[in-house]
Design a protein around this motif. Structure first.
Motif, PDB file in Angstrom:
ATOM      1  N   ASN A  73      17.544 -28.215  35.369  1.00 42.71           N
ATOM      2  CA  ASN A  73      17.291 -27.070  36.245  1.00 42.71           C
ATOM      3  C   ASN A  73      18.609 -26.416  36.635  1.00 42.71           C
ATOM      4  OD1 ASN A  73      16.589 -25.275  38.302  1.00 42.71           O
ATOM      5  ND2 ASN A  73      14.953 -26.581  39.072  1.00 42.71           N
ATOM      6  N   ALA A  74      19.024 -25.437  35.846  1.00 39.37           N
ATOM      7  CA  ALA A  74      20.306 -24.762  36.082  1.00 39.37           C
ATOM      8  C   ALA A  74      20.285 -23.969  37.381  1.00 39.37           C
ATOM      9  CB  ALA A  74      20.635 -23.846  34.910  1.00 39.37           C
ATOM     10  N   ASP A  75      19.137 -23.393  37.734  1.00 38.08           N
ATOM     11  CA  ASP A  75      19.053 -22.624  38.975  1.00 38.08           C
ATOM     12  C   ASP A  75      19.309 -23.515  40.187  1.00 38.08           C
ATOM     13  OD1 ASP A  75      18.456 -20.448  37.441  1.00 38.08           O
ATOM     14  OD2 ASP A  75      16.483 -20.074  38.319  1.00 38.08           O
ATOM     15  N   ALA A  76      18.759 -24.724  40.169  1.00 41.68           N
ATOM     16  CA  ALA A  76      18.983 -25.647  41.286  1.00 41.68           C
ATOM     17  C   ALA A  76      20.467 -26.001  41.384  1.00 41.68           C
ATOM     18  CB  ALA A  76      18.139 -26.909  41.114  1.00 41.68           C
ATOM     19  N   ALA A  77      21.094 -26.296  40.244  1.00 39.63           N
ATOM     20  CA  ALA A  77      22.524 -26.629  40.251  1.00 39.63           C
ATOM     21  C   ALA A  77      23.346 -25.460  40.773  1.00 39.63           C
ATOM     22  CB  ALA A  77      22.973 -27.010  38.842  1.00 39.63           C
ATOM     23  N   PHE A  78      23.027 -24.250  40.318  1.00 41.52           N
ATOM     24  CA  PHE A  78      23.750 -23.059  40.777  1.00 41.52           C
ATOM     25  C   PHE A  78      23.610 -22.887  42.286  1.00 41.52           C
ATOM     26  CE2 PHE A  78      23.655 -18.549  41.903  1.00 41.52           C
ATOM     27  CZ  PHE A  78      24.904 -18.131  41.466  1.00 41.52           C
ATOM     28  N   LEU A  79      22.405 -23.056  42.798  1.00 44.29           N
ATOM     29  CA  LEU A  79      22.179 -22.858  44.234  1.00 44.29           C
ATOM     30  C   LEU A  79      22.896 -23.914  45.068  1.00 44.29           C
ATOM     31  CD1 LEU A  79      18.467 -21.749  44.071  1.00 44.29           C
ATOM     32  CD2 LEU A  79      20.326 -20.436  45.096  1.00 44.29           C
ATOM     33  N   ILE A  80      22.980 -25.135  44.568  1.00 43.15           N
ATOM     34  CA  ILE A  80      23.776 -26.151  45.286  1.00 43.15           C
ATOM     35  C   ILE A  80      25.239 -25.714  45.306  1.00 43.15           C
ATOM     36  CG2 ILE A  80      24.505 -28.562  45.363  1.00 43.15           C
ATOM     37  CD1 ILE A  80      21.890 -29.187  43.750  1.00 43.15           C
ATOM     38  N   GLY A  81      25.712 -25.212  44.166  1.00 43.65           N
ATOM     39  CA  GLY A  81      27.072 -24.681  44.128  1.00 43.65           C
ATOM     40  C   GLY A  81      27.274 -23.576  45.148  1.00 43.65           C
ATOM     41  N   GLU A  82      26.308 -22.687  45.261  1.00 41.09           N
ATOM     42  CA  GLU A  82      26.374 -21.608  46.242  1.00 41.09           C
ATOM     43  C   GLU A  82      26.453 -22.148  47.671  1.00 41.09           C
ATOM     44  OE1 GLU A  82      25.817 -17.701  46.012  1.00 41.09           O
ATOM     45  OE2 GLU A  82      27.274 -18.649  44.685  1.00 41.09           O
ATOM     46  N   GLN A  83      25.666 -23.175  47.940  1.00 38.97           N
ATOM     47  CA  GLN A  83      25.669 -23.738  49.289  1.00 38.97           C
ATOM     48  C   GLN A  83      27.041 -24.297  49.648  1.00 38.97           C
ATOM     49  OE1 GLN A  83      23.089 -22.203  50.285  1.00 38.97           O
ATOM     50  NE2 GLN A  83      21.791 -23.834  51.090  1.00 38.97           N
ATOM     51  N   GLU A 105      33.098 -29.467  45.246  1.00 38.34           N
ATOM     52  CA  GLU A 105      31.671 -29.679  44.994  1.00 38.34           C
ATOM     53  C   GLU A 105      31.040 -28.414  44.413  1.00 38.34           C
ATOM     54  OE1 GLU A 105      29.458 -32.556  45.607  1.00 38.34           O
ATOM     55  OE2 GLU A 105      31.465 -33.322  45.234  1.00 38.34           O
ATOM     56  N   ALA A 106      31.431 -27.259  44.925  1.00 37.77           N
ATOM     57  CA  ALA A 106      30.883 -26.002  44.403  1.00 37.77           C
ATOM     58  C   ALA A 106      31.181 -25.865  42.920  1.00 37.77           C
ATOM     59  CB  ALA A 106      31.466 -24.820  45.173  1.00 37.77           C
ATOM     60  N   ALA A 107      32.438 -26.106  42.542  1.00 37.34           N
ATOM     61  CA  ALA A 107      32.818 -25.985  41.135  1.00 37.34           C
ATOM     62  C   ALA A 107      32.072 -26.997  40.278  1.00 37.34           C
ATOM     63  CB  ALA A 107      34.331 -26.180  40.987  1.00 37.34           C
ATOM     64  N   HIS A 108      31.872 -28.196  40.815  1.00 36.89           N
ATOM     65  CA  HIS A 108      31.146 -29.236  40.082  1.00 36.89           C
ATOM     66  C   HIS A 108      29.732 -28.778  39.743  1.00 36.89           C
ATOM     67  CE1 HIS A 108      29.356 -33.097  39.067  1.00 36.89           C
ATOM     68  NE2 HIS A 108      28.479 -32.935  40.041  1.00 36.89           N
ATOM     69  N   TYR A 109      29.024 -28.233  40.719  1.00 36.86           N
ATOM     70  CA  TYR A 109      27.643 -27.820  40.478  1.00 36.86           C
ATOM     71  C   TYR A 109      27.571 -26.530  39.667  1.00 36.86           C
ATOM     72  CZ  TYR A 109      25.859 -31.575  43.355  1.00 36.86           C
ATOM     73  OH  TYR A 109      25.540 -32.820  43.837  1.00 36.86           O
ATOM     74  N   TYR A 110      28.515 -25.619  39.877  1.00 33.87           N
ATOM     75  CA  TYR A 110      28.550 -24.427  39.019  1.00 33.87           C
ATOM     76  C   TYR A 110      28.737 -24.842  37.554  1.00 33.87           C
ATOM     77  CZ  TYR A 110      29.084 -21.150  42.982  1.00 33.87           C
ATOM     78  OH  TYR A 110      28.898 -20.383  44.113  1.00 33.87           O
ATOM     79  N   GLN A 111      29.573 -25.851  37.337  1.00 40.05           N
ATOM     80  CA  GLN A 111      29.816 -26.276  35.950  1.00 40.05           C
ATOM     81  C   GLN A 111      28.562 -26.869  35.326  1.00 40.05           C
ATOM     82  OE1 GLN A 111      33.510 -28.137  35.146  1.00 40.05           O
ATOM     83  NE2 GLN A 111      33.048 -28.414  32.982  1.00 40.05           N
ATOM     84  N   ILE A 112      27.795 -27.618  36.108  1.00 40.03           N
ATOM     85  CA  ILE A 112      26.537 -28.152  35.583  1.00 40.03           C
ATOM     86  C   ILE A 112      25.650 -27.011  35.092  1.00 40.03           C
ATOM     87  CG2 ILE A 112      24.380 -29.310  36.209  1.00 40.03           C
ATOM     88  CD1 ILE A 112      26.033 -31.071  38.115  1.00 40.03           C
ATOM     89  N   ALA A 113      25.515 -25.987  35.932  1.00 44.50           N
ATOM     90  CA  ALA A 113      24.675 -24.846  35.555  1.00 44.50           C
ATOM     91  C   ALA A 113      25.297 -24.050  34.416  1.00 44.50           C
ATOM     92  CB  ALA A 113      24.448 -23.951  36.765  1.00 44.50           C
ATOM     93  N   ALA A 114      26.623 -23.916  34.446  1.00 41.51           N
ATOM     94  CA  ALA A 114      27.318 -23.140  33.408  1.00 41.51           C
ATOM     95  C   ALA A 114      27.132 -23.776  32.038  1.00 41.51           C
ATOM     96  CB  ALA A 114      28.800 -23.029  33.750  1.00 41.51           C
ATOM     97  N   GLU A 115      27.216 -25.082  31.985  1.00 38.78           N
ATOM     98  CA  GLU A 115      27.081 -25.779  30.705  1.00 38.78           C
ATOM     99  C   GLU A 115      25.661 -25.700  30.160  1.00 38.78           C
ATOM    100  OE1 GLU A 115      28.658 -29.634  31.542  1.00 38.78           O
ATOM    101  OE2 GLU A 115      30.742 -28.999  31.205  1.00 38.78           O
ATOM    102  N   GLN A 132      28.511 -19.406  35.016  1.00 41.83           N
ATOM    103  CA  GLN A 132      29.698 -19.274  34.174  1.00 41.83           C
ATOM    104  C   GLN A 132      30.698 -18.307  34.804  1.00 41.83           C
ATOM    105  OE1 GLN A 132      27.719 -18.090  30.607  1.00 41.83           O
ATOM    106  NE2 GLN A 132      27.196 -20.183  29.994  1.00 41.83           N
ATOM    107  N   PHE A 133      30.185 -17.217  35.362  1.00 44.78           N
ATOM    108  CA  PHE A 133      31.071 -16.261  36.015  1.00 44.78           C
ATOM    109  C   PHE A 133      31.764 -16.903  37.220  1.00 44.78           C
ATOM    110  CE2 PHE A 133      32.146 -13.103  39.160  1.00 44.78           C
ATOM    111  CZ  PHE A 133      32.759 -12.106  38.415  1.00 44.78           C
ATOM    112  N   MET A 134      30.996 -17.584  38.061  1.00 39.61           N
ATOM    113  CA  MET A 134      31.578 -18.199  39.249  1.00 39.61           C
ATOM    114  C   MET A 134      32.590 -19.276  38.879  1.00 39.61           C
ATOM    115  SD  MET A 134      30.509 -16.606  41.874  1.00 39.61           S
ATOM    116  CE  MET A 134      31.127 -17.736  43.120  1.00 39.61           C
ATOM    117  N   LEU A 135      32.257 -20.074  37.864  1.00 43.99           N
ATOM    118  CA  LEU A 135      33.193 -21.116  37.432  1.00 43.99           C
ATOM    119  C   LEU A 135      34.470 -20.487  36.884  1.00 43.99           C
ATOM    120  CD1 LEU A 135      33.764 -24.112  37.010  1.00 43.99           C
ATOM    121  CD2 LEU A 135      32.608 -23.949  34.797  1.00 43.99           C
TER     122      LEU A 135
END
Length: 236
Positions: free
Chosen positions: A119-129, A142-152, A159-162
């Motif tokens: 669930n990339a959307d969930a990972a992205f939203l955790i990154g946002e939080q 932590e933000a970068a970690h979760y953005y990377q999960i979604a980015a991959e 990908q943009f945020m990372l």
């Protein structure tokens, strides 16, 4: 991620009423689908409970009703239905049918990601939080970690945020070449955001501003990395 398709995933045993509801849904007979799924839901089929929740959430077969949606999602979430858990997070995140509660939203997004690591959307939203310090203590690592999960997983917004964080060294070591790679990947397709998220992202401008900071050989290495992506993720 295509959450509608996930209604019909084979995560739980099929029940006849659920199957009949699925057939009715495919045929566009939402009233029949709702009736069949209600029967299955009352027999504790979490797929039917989730499907009913999604119908109320989207206003199919009747007016949109977030409270009813939340009730059915809650029942499905008790059986660890990953997308029901995700939608409960979204509803807390936006205050739709449930109280506006960012900490509960973060908790549900984490549970959803644990239940479905794809669930990339969930990972992205955790990154946002974590990035905004909303529903979690601000933490760029932590933000970068979760953005990377979604980015991959191919989510262009992540990908943009990372890429932006890597360029600035926020939560990760600064690396212009790696930032350029992620920004280039973010430009390979449309940037879509989960409901309630509003971000201004311009990959083309970000790439143009970063490219002069790179050596020609660094750009060539990024080009090679992009060409090695699986089919469907490579720039035309």
């Amino acid at each position: 991620m295509t959450l509608t398709c996930a209604i019909f995933a084979n995560s739980f045993p099929a029940l006849a009423d659920y199957t009949n509801g699925y057939k009715a849904y495919q045929a566009g007979n939402y009233e029949m689908a709702k009736a069949q799924w209600r029967l299955a839901a009352q027999e504790d089929d979490p797929r039917a409970q989730y499907a009913l929740g999604l119908m109320y959430y989207r206003g199919l077969a009747g007016p949109l009703d977030y409270r009813q949606a939340a009730n059915w999602f809650t029942l499905a979430a008790r059986a660890n239905h990953p997308n029901a858990i995700y939608y409960l997070g979204l509803m807390h995140f936006n205050g739709w049918g449930l109280r506006y509660d960012q900490f509960s939203a973060t908790d549900y997004f984490k549970r959803a990601l644990h239940a479905n690591p794809g669930n990339a959307d969930a990972a992205f939203l955790i990154g946002e939080q974590y990035f905004h310090g909303r529903g979690a203590k601000q933490n760029y690592v932590e933000a970068a970690h979760y953005y990377q999960i979604a980015a991959e997983k191919g989510m262009h917004a992540a990908q943009f945020m990372l890429g932006a964080m890597t360029e600035r060294g926020w939560g990760v070591e600064p690396d212009y070449a790696d930032a350029y790679y992620w920004l280039r990947r973010s430009a390979l397709g449309p940037i879509t955001l989960p409901p309630g998220v509003e971000l201004d992202m311009d990959p083309v401008t970000a790439i143009a501003n970063l490219e002069p900071k790179l050596r020609p050989e660094e750009i060539r290495r990024v080009d090679k990395r992009l060409q090695e992506l699986p089919m469907g993720q490579v720039a035309p």
